[in-house]
Scaffold this motif. Sequence first.
Motif, PDB file in Angstrom:
ATOM      1  N   ALA A  34      26.831   2.751  -4.381  1.00 48.97           N
ATOM      2  CA  ALA A  34      26.876   1.936  -3.161  1.00 48.97           C
ATOM      3  C   ALA A  34      27.498   0.567  -3.445  1.00 48.97           C
ATOM      4  CB  ALA A  34      25.468   1.774  -2.596  1.00 48.97           C
ATOM      5  N   GLU A  35      27.182  -0.015  -4.583  1.00 50.13           N
ATOM      6  CA  GLU A  35      27.750  -1.317  -4.936  1.00 50.13           C
ATOM      7  C   GLU A  35      29.266  -1.226  -5.109  1.00 50.13           C
ATOM      8  OE1 GLU A  35      26.831  -5.020  -7.980  1.00 50.13           O
ATOM      9  OE2 GLU A  35      26.137  -2.992  -8.497  1.00 50.13           O
ATOM     10  N   GLN A  36      29.739  -0.137  -5.715  1.00 49.57           N
ATOM     11  CA  GLN A  36      31.181   0.044  -5.865  1.00 49.57           C
ATOM     12  C   GLN A  36      31.865   0.144  -4.510  1.00 49.57           C
ATOM     13  OE1 GLN A  36      32.035   3.338  -8.524  1.00 49.57           O
ATOM     14  NE2 GLN A  36      30.257   2.835  -9.776  1.00 49.57           N
ATOM     15  N   VAL A  37      31.216   0.839  -3.554  1.00 51.56           N
ATOM     16  CA  VAL A  37      31.792   0.968  -2.218  1.00 51.56           C
ATOM     17  C   VAL A  37      31.881  -0.399  -1.543  1.00 51.56           C
ATOM     18  CG1 VAL A  37      31.453   1.932   0.097  1.00 51.56           C
ATOM     19  CG2 VAL A  37      31.022   3.352  -1.926  1.00 51.56           C
ATOM     20  N   LEU A  38      30.798  -1.167  -1.586  1.00 55.89           N
ATOM     21  CA  LEU A  38      30.787  -2.477  -0.935  1.00 55.89           C
ATOM     22  C   LEU A  38      31.793  -3.428  -1.562  1.00 55.89           C
ATOM     23  CD1 LEU A  38      26.967  -3.075  -0.305  1.00 55.89           C
ATOM     24  CD2 LEU A  38      28.667  -2.006   1.187  1.00 55.89           C
ATOM     25  N   ASP A  39      31.986  -3.308  -2.870  1.00 52.45           N
ATOM     26  CA  ASP A  39      32.954  -4.172  -3.547  1.00 52.45           C
ATOM     27  C   ASP A  39      34.389  -3.756  -3.234  1.00 52.45           C
ATOM     28  OD1 ASP A  39      30.939  -5.636  -4.711  1.00 52.45           O
ATOM     29  OD2 ASP A  39      31.026  -4.583  -6.644  1.00 52.45           O
ATOM     30  N   THR A  40      34.638  -2.457  -3.177  1.00 49.99           N
ATOM     31  CA  THR A  40      35.998  -1.942  -3.031  1.00 49.99           C
ATOM     32  C   THR A  40      36.469  -1.919  -1.589  1.00 49.99           C
ATOM     33  OG1 THR A  40      35.556  -0.526  -4.960  1.00 49.99           O
ATOM     34  CG2 THR A  40      37.500  -0.008  -3.648  1.00 49.99           C
ATOM     35  N   LEU A  41      35.553  -1.659  -0.658  1.00 52.98           N
ATOM     36  CA  LEU A  41      35.891  -1.577   0.764  1.00 52.98           C
ATOM     37  C   LEU A  41      35.003  -2.546   1.550  1.00 52.98           C
ATOM     38  CD1 LEU A  41      36.133   2.321   1.089  1.00 52.98           C
ATOM     39  CD2 LEU A  41      38.054   0.701   1.002  1.00 52.98           C
ATOM     40  N   PRO A  42      35.202  -3.841   1.384  1.00 55.42           N
ATOM     41  CA  PRO A  42      34.294  -4.812   2.011  1.00 55.42           C
ATOM     42  C   PRO A  42      34.334  -4.798   3.540  1.00 55.42           C
ATOM     43  CG  PRO A  42      36.206  -5.918   1.055  1.00 55.42           C
ATOM     44  CD  PRO A  42      36.250  -4.501   0.581  1.00 55.42           C
ATOM     45  N   HIS A  43      35.382  -4.247   4.127  1.00 59.33           N
ATOM     46  CA  HIS A  43      35.492  -4.205   5.579  1.00 59.33           C
ATOM     47  C   HIS A  43      34.841  -2.970   6.185  1.00 59.33           C
ATOM     48  CE1 HIS A  43      38.735  -1.705   4.024  1.00 59.33           C
ATOM     49  NE2 HIS A  43      38.832  -1.131   5.207  1.00 59.33           N
ATOM     50  N   VAL A  44      34.321  -2.075   5.346  1.00 65.44           N
ATOM     51  CA  VAL A  44      33.753  -0.797   5.799  1.00 65.44           C
ATOM     52  C   VAL A  44      32.236  -0.849   5.715  1.00 65.44           C
ATOM     53  CG1 VAL A  44      33.624   1.690   5.344  1.00 65.44           C
ATOM     54  CG2 VAL A  44      35.808   0.470   5.070  1.00 65.44           C
ATOM     55  N   SER A  45      31.571  -0.347   6.738  1.00 68.72           N
ATOM     56  CA  SER A  45      30.109  -0.230   6.715  1.00 68.72           C
ATOM     57  C   SER A  45      29.722   1.091   6.068  1.00 68.72           C
ATOM     58  CB  SER A  45      29.542  -0.295   8.135  1.00 68.72           C
ATOM     59  OG  SER A  45      29.781  -1.543   8.723  1.00 68.72           O
ATOM     60  N   LEU A  46      28.873   1.022   5.038  1.00 65.07           N
ATOM     61  CA  LEU A  46      28.391   2.201   4.332  1.00 65.07           C
ATOM     62  C   LEU A  46      27.051   2.618   4.915  1.00 65.07           C
ATOM     63  CD1 LEU A  46      28.489   4.256   1.964  1.00 65.07           C
ATOM     64  CD2 LEU A  46      27.369   2.503   0.559  1.00 65.07           C
ATOM     65  N   VAL A  47      26.945   3.877   5.305  1.00 63.48           N
ATOM     66  CA  VAL A  47      25.726   4.397   5.912  1.00 63.48           C
ATOM     67  C   VAL A  47      25.141   5.479   5.012  1.00 63.48           C
ATOM     68  CG1 VAL A  47      24.730   5.597   7.900  1.00 63.48           C
ATOM     69  CG2 VAL A  47      26.549   3.912   8.239  1.00 63.48           C
ATOM     70  N   ASN A  48      23.866   5.335   4.692  1.00 66.06           N
ATOM     71  CA  ASN A  48      23.143   6.373   3.971  1.00 66.06           C
ATOM     72  C   ASN A  48      22.482   7.269   5.009  1.00 66.06           C
ATOM     73  OD1 ASN A  48      22.087   7.794   1.828  1.00 66.06           O
ATOM     74  ND2 ASN A  48      20.404   6.370   1.437  1.00 66.06           N
ATOM     75  N   ALA A  49      22.928   8.525   5.089  1.00 68.78           N
ATOM     76  CA  ALA A  49      22.448   9.453   6.109  1.00 68.78           C
ATOM     77  C   ALA A  49      21.621  10.557   5.460  1.00 68.78           C
ATOM     78  CB  ALA A  49      23.622  10.065   6.868  1.00 68.78           C
ATOM     79  N   TYR A  50      20.588  10.976   6.175  1.00 69.56           N
ATOM     80  CA  TYR A  50      19.726  12.045   5.681  1.00 69.56           C
ATOM     81  C   TYR A  50      19.355  12.975   6.838  1.00 69.56           C
ATOM     82  CZ  TYR A  50      15.349  14.484   4.809  1.00 69.56           C
ATOM     83  OH  TYR A  50      14.384  15.452   4.752  1.00 69.56           O
ATOM     84  N   GLY A  51      19.341  14.267   6.572  1.00 66.53           N
ATOM     85  CA  GLY A  51      18.877  15.195   7.585  1.00 66.53           C
ATOM     86  C   GLY A  51      19.038  16.641   7.147  1.00 66.53           C
ATOM     87  N   PRO A  52      18.115  17.504   7.554  1.00 66.52           N
ATOM     88  CA  PRO A  52      18.220  18.928   7.244  1.00 66.52           C
ATOM     89  C   PRO A  52      18.978  19.687   8.318  1.00 66.52           C
ATOM     90  CG  PRO A  52      16.049  18.445   8.131  1.00 66.52           C
ATOM     91  CD  PRO A  52      16.812  17.145   8.121  1.00 66.52           C
ATOM     92  N   ALA A  53      19.623  20.769   7.919  1.00 66.33           N
ATOM     93  CA  ALA A  53      20.346  21.612   8.877  1.00 66.33           C
ATOM     94  C   ALA A  53      19.422  22.126   9.970  1.00 66.33           C
ATOM     95  CB  ALA A  53      20.997  22.782   8.146  1.00 66.33           C
ATOM     96  N   GLU A  54      18.145  22.287   9.657  1.00 70.16           N
ATOM     97  CA  GLU A  54      17.174  22.822  10.620  1.00 70.16           C
ATOM     98  C   GLU A  54      16.873  21.845  11.748  1.00 70.16           C
ATOM     99  OE1 GLU A  54      16.418  24.896   6.672  1.00 70.16           O
ATOM    100  OE2 GLU A  54      16.971  22.886   7.359  1.00 70.16           O
ATOM    101  N   CYS A  55      17.321  20.608  11.630  1.00 66.52           N
ATOM    102  CA  CYS A  55      17.018  19.569  12.626  1.00 66.52           C
ATOM    103  C   CYS A  55      18.294  18.924  13.161  1.00 66.52           C
ATOM    104  CB  CYS A  55      16.080  18.520  12.031  1.00 66.52           C
ATOM    105  SG  CYS A  55      14.445  19.155  11.619  1.00 66.52           S
TER     106      CYS A  55
END
Length: 563
Positions: free
Chosen positions: A329-350
């Motif tokens: 995540a730190e590499q993403v924020l450093d490399t693409l500072p204009h992009v919002s990084l979203v941590n997503a979670y969810g099962p296929a059943e839902c």
Amino acid sequence: MDSQASAPPLTATADPVPQVRPELPLAPGAAARARELVLRNPADLDSATALLDHVARHARTRPDACAVQDRERTLTYAELAARVAAARDAMRIRGVGAGDVVACVGPRSAHTPVAFLALESLGASYLPIDLGWPEGRVRDVLDRSRPALLLDYSDGTASAAHSAAVAEGIGTLSLPTEGRPGGLDDGPYGDRSGEARYTIFTSGTTGRPKGATIEHRGLLNHLWSKVADLALGPEDAIAFSAPLVFDISIWQMLCPFLVGGRVVVLDDAAMRMPRWLLGALDTTGVTVVELVPTVIGRLIDEIRRKDGPALPGLRWLLSTGEEVYPALAEQVLDTLPHVSLVNAYGPAECSDDVTLHVVTRADLARPRLPVGTPVANCTLHVLLQNDDGAWRPAEPGESGELFVGGTCVGLGYLNDPATTERAFFHDPFDPDSSTGRIYRTGDLARVEDGLVHYLGRDDRQVKVGGVRMELGEIEATLSRHPAVESCAVTVSDEGPVSELVAHYTLRKEVPQQELKQALSAALPPVMVPRHWRQWDALPLSRNGKIDYRSLTATPAGPRKEAR
């Protein structure tokens, strides 16, 4: 108005997916306390209207706007509507109707949403078949799902699926490649909320796949929640990058149609090569992309090798499928500072994602990133099971098993009542639930400060040397070493006692002893792996996730091993 298209909404029948759910045994007072601790996000979203009504509206008001593009073709909204109508007519002639399951086979392309929308217009259900599956697996899926038809847009590459269909006595139909004059001129398609909309076959713990079936209302709720959470509009271009048997493929290929946006298909060749992926995202003007962490890491490495700004049009990068660690995540924020990084979670059943979290700099100091708060109309409970089998809610900061309720919860597993009854229960906490169901994820979680923290699979919590531990915690710690590109931890039972094995790839060569010392400085001695295996590349599943079974079953794969 078309009689098939205006048929009343379906409800799940007792045969494919039984509606009666077992009761979840609760400890005294558990229900009341659970209602106090529940995480919920109520929202007024349209989870009933057919997707086709939105496509038809855009075809009338913006007929020449691009709806979907792949390497070979571009479909405007008018052309998309005409193609859907032709596919719908062809399937109706073959007898496909409301409540039928139709297996679909072909590569990820502009044809895929055409097939999905045509099935919606008939009240039928979409079931993707992977081109890479062997015939035996396809036959198993066809036997268990009992489709009315195999719809083919593979251009002759689906020999295993055709052989399996012949063996199972299932007819095949090639997807029409020309549109019908007049397009979707027989709507509106109305309330579809209770229809079974699609089935995704996921890997089961027994080795046999199980078909998670999602209702129309769960699908639409998820699509509209993405529109709200990502502030999507007609100017957005969503990357359609996931394998078709991965649940995130559903929202990627459909969500733009709600707002008049654009679906950009990224083929398998682009997904395999970071340089090609970067080029495809850039030249097509993608604004939203969702990838598994392994692919994100390779993309970031490729961007860092280039000079100058990268992906100026990208707004959102979503990580899903497996845990994303703070180091990446730190590499993403450093490399693409204009992009919002979203941590997503969810099962296929839902219906796919049930939580989202926009990663901040403050999050990077955490040992593991939170997966956030529930998406619209999802309810989350963290529960613990007592010795007598009864469940009680976990208190804030206490770890337990995550249960999901609300509009997002699917119907269960197609034609598999025994497996359904082990995971889907009557919701004892919310009498006003639109589904009345609650799903046991099998994932460990903890709630702190209103945020859900994913702690890994229940079956990835192991006992080694008499100590219970979470393998994900070891992986998260090892991933923080700057030389580590990717890593995984497994348990070996080959010797007289169970022992931890660390698998890893490197950005630059460092002694294995240095990695071991890094873990020793942060973890108890029992959580430091005794075996260390360096790989050229960790084996991945077709979904891009780390293939843990291959790690333990392929002793010839590693380059080096040390103790």
